[in-house]
Design an enzyme around this catalytic site. Structure first.
Site, short mmCIF file in Angstrom:
data_model
loop_
_atom_site.label_atom_id
_atom_site.label_comp_id
_atom_site.label_asym_id
_atom_site.label_seq_id
_atom_site.Cartn_x
_atom_site.Cartn_y
_atom_site.Cartn_z
CE LYS A 128 0.79 1.79 4.20
NZ LYS A 128 1.28 3.16 4.41
N PRO A 213 9.87 -4.98 0.88
CG PRO A 213 10.67 -2.87 0.28
CD PRO A 213 9.82 -4.00 -0.22
CB ALA A 216 9.68 0.01 2.88
N GLY A 217 7.41 1.70 4.87
CA GLY A 217 6.21 2.50 4.71
C GLY A 217 5.28 1.97 3.64
CG LEU A 218 6.51 0.28 0.41
CD1 LEU A 218 7.46 -0.55 -0.46
CD2 LEU A 218 5.75 1.29 -0.45
N GLY A 220 4.03 -3.73 4.43
CA GLY A 220 4.30 -5.15 4.21
C GLY A 220 3.78 -6.03 5.33
N GLY A 221 4.12 -5.71 6.57
CA GLY A 221 3.67 -6.50 7.70
C GLY A 221 2.17 -6.47 7.85
CB SER A 222 -0.28 -3.68 7.66
OG SER A 222 0.25 -2.93 8.73
CG ASP A 255 -1.02 1.30 7.69
OD1 ASP A 255 -1.76 2.28 7.89
OD2 ASP A 255 0.21 1.41 7.51
#
Length: 403
Positions: A128, A213, A216-218, A220-222, A255
């Site tokens: 995201k 990654p 990263a603010g993307l 990923g974990g969420s 998120d």
């Protein structure tokens, strides 16, 4: 004679010892070709294996004793040869124990649960980006008021979730830098699902293949946690409404509810209050993760120190209107990220942003609290060329369609 025949009694002795200690020793696979068992299947197989160990061990020991007594007067060389042959037969007998256990499992539980066609689902955990991220003042609960427009991007991790695998939750990840234990958000998501729904956990395994990654603010974990929730719903409770899945997700992170839903959405509160927005016009994203750390806590701290707060209402209204019109340029013109205000002017993040804009991006900005930078392109070819140009300096560069 014992100098020759003692080894013949070793295997039955080991079988008796294993049968005696079987309740303390895990027996997750009773024969090499068998798939992971549910807790109920495992209990059945363990009991049957213990009984067979006792029976086979006593029978093999009795057979070895009778052969030893029969051959006690023959030459030593012959006794050696026969003893080795008996050992081979004992090993074959131990291996053959798998077949009656397999047959009994099939008779007791049926083909569906014991063989390869176990219930399995594969989920994509898409990245995201925050097309808008306005950070307001800190609230009394320690969170900040946010106004954000989130967007799903077609770059993803992949999760394979298998039900009925022997009890408990098993998590496997191909990235050694990511802990695959109770601290992992995927594991927490599985615990949350079973606790919230009250569904019996007869065993579930989660195989996570990482592409996105970390830090990263993307999201990923969420996104991974949301994929676990979606996958478990499909396996255990297909009728569970989205609202309940998002209620579970809100307890896991701000998120995660959006990552359950995906698409384009306006988020308020601490990010959990979602309102669907019109789909983003067809476009492509380039995501670039530099080797720069932007710890989320530290970034929020810098905002509070400088009181760099944004309401984001004006930008949200402009972006929503642009989405209504299908105006990609208007969407990009309304982009804002409060976290960019606390970065030093010479930050590598700004250099990447400017480089992407120079390569034809309609808009580019820091995603989340960083450190990844995303860029929006109206053409796939331009996006892929820009990604190729950046990948030489930044290996963690990805290209994906807005979804």
């Amino acid at each position: 004679m014992l100098r020759i025949w003692w080894s013949v009694f070793l295997i039955p002795a080991l079988m008796l010892l294993y049968a005696a200690l079987a309740r303390l020793l895990p027996m997750k696979k009773v024969y090499p070709g068998f798939r992971p068992l549910s807790a109920r299947q495992q209990k059945f197989a363990d009991g049957m294996l213990r009984r067979m160990l006792w029976q086979f061990a006593l029978a093999l020991a009795a057979l070895a004793f009778m052969v030893m007594q029969t051959l006690r007067l023959v030459p030593i060389s012959t006794q050696f040869f026969v003893s080795y042959g008996i050992i081979v037969l004992q090993l074959l007998a131990v291996a053959a124990m798998a077949f009656p256990i397999e047959k009994a499992l099939r008779q007791e539980f049926g083909e569906e649960e014991t063989m390869e066609n176990q219930r399995v689902v594969t989920e994509r955990a898409c990245a995201k980006v925050n097309l808008l991220l306005a950070v307001g003042e800190k609230r009394h609960d320690g969170y900040h008021d946010l106004v954000s427009v989130m967007q799903t991007v077609g770059v993803w991790d992949e999760l394979t979730i298998r039900a009925h695998t022997g009890g408990g939750i098993a998590l496997i990840c191909d990235d050694p830098n990511l802990a695959a234990d109770e601290t992992n958000l995927c594991y927490k998501a599985a615990v949350k699902f079973f606790t919230y729904t009250g569904v019996d956990n007869d065993g579930v395994s989660i195989d996570l293949k990482k592409t996105l990654p970390m830090q990263a603010g993307l999201g990923g974990g969420s996104a991974d946690a949301a994929a676990v929730l979606r996958g478990l719903r499909e396996l255990y409770d297909p009728e569970l409404p989205d609202e309940e899945l998002e209620a579970m997700a809100a307890d896991l992170g701000s998120d995660v509810p959006f990552c359950v839903r995906g698409g384009t959405a306006l988020a308020r509160g601490r990010g959990e209050k979602l309102k669907p927005l019109p789909r983003l016009p067809e476009c492509w994203f380039v995501l670039v993760k530099p080797p720069v750390a932007c710890p989320t806590g530290r970034m929020y701290g810098l905002i509070d120190e400088g009181r760099f707060y944004d309401s984001g209402e004006e930008q949200a209204a402009a972006m929503t209107a642009a989405l209504d019109r299908g105006d990609l340029t208007g969407v990009c013109a309304a982009m804002l990220n409060t976290f960019e205000r606390v970065l030093p002017p010479d930050s590598e993040i700004f250099a990447i942003r400017d480089r992407l804009l120079g390569l034809g991006a309609t808009g580019a900005m820091l995603s989340g609290s960083g450190s990844a930078v995303f860029a929006v392109f109206d053409r796939e070819e331009t996006a892929r060329m820009a990604a190729a140009a950046l990948r030489g300096d930044y290996p963690e560069t990805f290209c994906g369609k807005g979804e």
